[in-house]
Design an enzyme around this catalytic site. Structure first.
Site, PDB file in Angstrom:
ATOM      1  N   ASN A   1      16.213  53.564  -9.534  1.00  0.00           N
ATOM      2  CA  ASN A   1      16.408  55.020  -9.669  1.00  0.00           C
ATOM      3  C   ASN A   1      17.532  55.319 -10.650  1.00  0.00           C
ATOM      4  O   ASN A   1      17.411  56.215 -11.499  1.00  0.00           O
ATOM      5  CB  ASN A   1      16.720  55.645  -8.304  1.00  0.00           C
ATOM      6  CG  ASN A   1      15.473  55.920  -7.494  1.00  0.00           C
ATOM      7  OD1 ASN A   1      14.703  56.821  -7.817  1.00  0.00           O
ATOM      8  ND2 ASN A   1      15.254  55.136  -6.445  1.00  0.00           N
TER       9      ASN A   1
ATOM     10  N   HIS B   1      16.138  59.933  -0.350  1.00  0.00           N
ATOM     11  CA  HIS B   1      15.760  59.211   0.857  1.00  0.00           C
ATOM     12  C   HIS B   1      14.254  58.964   0.819  1.00  0.00           C
ATOM     13  O   HIS B   1      13.480  59.888   0.521  1.00  0.00           O
ATOM     14  CB  HIS B   1      16.130  60.026   2.101  1.00  0.00           C
ATOM     15  CG  HIS B   1      15.770  59.319   3.373  1.00  0.00           C
ATOM     16  ND1 HIS B   1      16.527  58.272   3.865  1.00  0.00           N
ATOM     17  CD2 HIS B   1      14.735  59.478   4.227  1.00  0.00           C
ATOM     18  CE1 HIS B   1      15.962  57.820   4.975  1.00  0.00           C
ATOM     19  NE2 HIS B   1      14.872  58.531   5.224  1.00  0.00           N
TER      20      HIS B   1
ATOM     21  N   LEU C   1      23.742  61.647   9.136  1.00  0.00           N
ATOM     22  CA  LEU C   1      22.904  60.745   8.337  1.00  0.00           C
ATOM     23  C   LEU C   1      21.604  61.422   7.891  1.00  0.00           C
ATOM     24  O   LEU C   1      20.897  62.013   8.700  1.00  0.00           O
ATOM     25  CB  LEU C   1      22.568  59.504   9.172  1.00  0.00           C
ATOM     26  CG  LEU C   1      21.805  58.396   8.450  1.00  0.00           C
ATOM     27  CD1 LEU C   1      22.674  57.778   7.370  1.00  0.00           C
ATOM     28  CD2 LEU C   1      21.342  57.346   9.435  1.00  0.00           C
TER      29      LEU C   1
ATOM     30  N   GLU D   1       9.692  58.504  -6.449  1.00  0.00           N
ATOM     31  CA  GLU D   1      11.148  58.716  -6.548  1.00  0.00           C
ATOM     32  C   GLU D   1      11.580  58.768  -8.008  1.00  0.00           C
ATOM     33  O   GLU D   1      12.443  59.565  -8.389  1.00  0.00           O
ATOM     34  CB  GLU D   1      11.911  57.586  -5.845  1.00  0.00           C
ATOM     35  CG  GLU D   1      11.754  57.564  -4.347  1.00  0.00           C
ATOM     36  CD  GLU D   1      12.591  56.461  -3.700  1.00  0.00           C
ATOM     37  OE1 GLU D   1      13.742  56.259  -4.111  1.00  0.00           O
ATOM     38  OE2 GLU D   1      12.085  55.798  -2.778  1.00  0.00           O
TER      39      GLU D   1
HETATM   40  C1  GRF Z   1      14.967  53.701  -2.837  1.00  0.00           C
HETATM   41  O1  GRF Z   1      13.758  53.670  -2.134  1.00  0.00           O
HETATM   42  C2  GRF Z   1      15.874  54.747  -2.259  1.00  0.00           C
HETATM   43  O2  GRF Z   1      15.213  55.892  -1.839  1.00  0.00           O
HETATM   44  C3  GRF Z   1      16.435  54.006  -1.077  1.00  0.00           C
HETATM   45  O3  GRF Z   1      16.660  52.712  -1.550  1.00  0.00           O
HETATM   46  C4  GRF Z   1      15.770  52.420  -2.610  1.00  0.00           C
HETATM   47  C5  GRF Z   1      16.613  52.077  -3.795  1.00  0.00           C
HETATM   48  O4  GRF Z   1      15.894  51.566  -4.846  1.00  0.00           O
HETATM   49  N1  GRF Z   1      17.563  54.677  -0.520  1.00  0.00           N
HETATM   50  P1  GRF Z   1      16.614  51.363  -6.246  1.00  0.00           P
HETATM   51  O5  GRF Z   1      17.911  50.609  -5.999  1.00  0.00           O
HETATM   52  O6  GRF Z   1      16.866  52.705  -6.858  1.00  0.00           O
HETATM   53  O7  GRF Z   1      15.654  50.523  -7.048  1.00  0.00           O
END
Ligand code: GRF
Length: 217
Positions: A14, A109, A144, A174
């Site tokens: 992300n 999330h 949380l 995401e």
């Molecule tokens: C994602 O699914 C995010 O929503 C969750 O952890 C994962 C992180 O993935 N909290 P990355 O590190 O961004 O690849």
């Protein structure tokens, strides 16, 4: 120019998308720093490759959660962030940290909140038999996975899904959702009105991202 600090603990996909979109779409922002609580986070290398300053505040170096939170907060604050984006940051942050950055602290999330707060969201979604799943970007409040929902991305749950396949589909969603929301925040087009988010939308933009034509990523 707005400053964004991204907090990670792991892979950082992300974060990488946010950095790339900020550059490619010429956001009026800079990713001022990527901060990890784990020195071995793969995302650190991805950030370095992109020329983003990285730093590590290792939670194991601190005797208490409060001391870690203070050090992390100080490190983040040094970059004068307008926005602090949690992107796969896997430590629960204390109330003091949240209060320090409240209103400019956002999280992604991997579920359609308020369903499936906490961990193992994809496994639990499959066990619950839901037909839709997804991801939520929200402002962070002390409890949380709570705080005003800013936007959500929906994906279908398919008959032959397992946890990993569903996780891949959600992660792809995401990667569309988080950069879009951050951009709207940075551009001052997204605000909250009580529990609801309001977007001054341009054509084609929505706080609800629907499944793509080819869900099977
Ligand atoms: C994602 O699914 C995010 O929503 C969750 O952890 C994962 C992180 O993935 N909290 P990355 O590190 O961004 O690849």
């Amino acid at each position: 120019m707005k400053n964004v600090v991204v907090l990670i603990s792991g892979v950082g996909s992300n974060m990488a998308r946010i950095v790339d979109c900020c550059r490619d779409e010429r956001w009026p922002a800079r990713i001022a720093a990527v901060v990890s609580n784990r020195p071995d986070a793969a995302g650190l290398e991805r950030a370095r490759e992109r020329g983003v300053p990285v730093l590590v505040v290792d939670h194991r170096d601190f005797d208490s959660r409060a001391a870690f939170d203070r050090a992390l907060g100080d490190a983040v604050e040094r970059h004068a962030p307008d926005w602090v984006a949690l992107a796969g940051f896997m430590r629960v942050l204390g109330d003091d940290f949240v209060a320090r950055f409240q209103g400019r602290l956002v999280n992604i999330h991997p579920s359609l909140l308020p369903a499936f707060t906490g961990l193992h969201t994809h496994r639990r979604a499959l066990a619950a038999g839901v037909r839709v799943h997804g991801a939520t970007v929200h402002l962070v409040e002390p409890a949380l996975d709570s705080g005003p929902i800013l936007a959500q991305a929906v994906v279908p749950v398919l008959d032959d899904d397992d946890e990993h396949r569903l996780a891949r589909r959600v992660l792809a969603a995401e990667h569309r959702l988080y950069p879009a929301v951050l951009r709207w925040l940075i551009e001052g087009r997204l605000r909250t009105d009580g529990p609801r988010a309001v977007l001054r939308a341009e054509p084609g933009e929505s706080l609800l991202l629907l499944p793509t034509e080819t869900p099977d990523v």
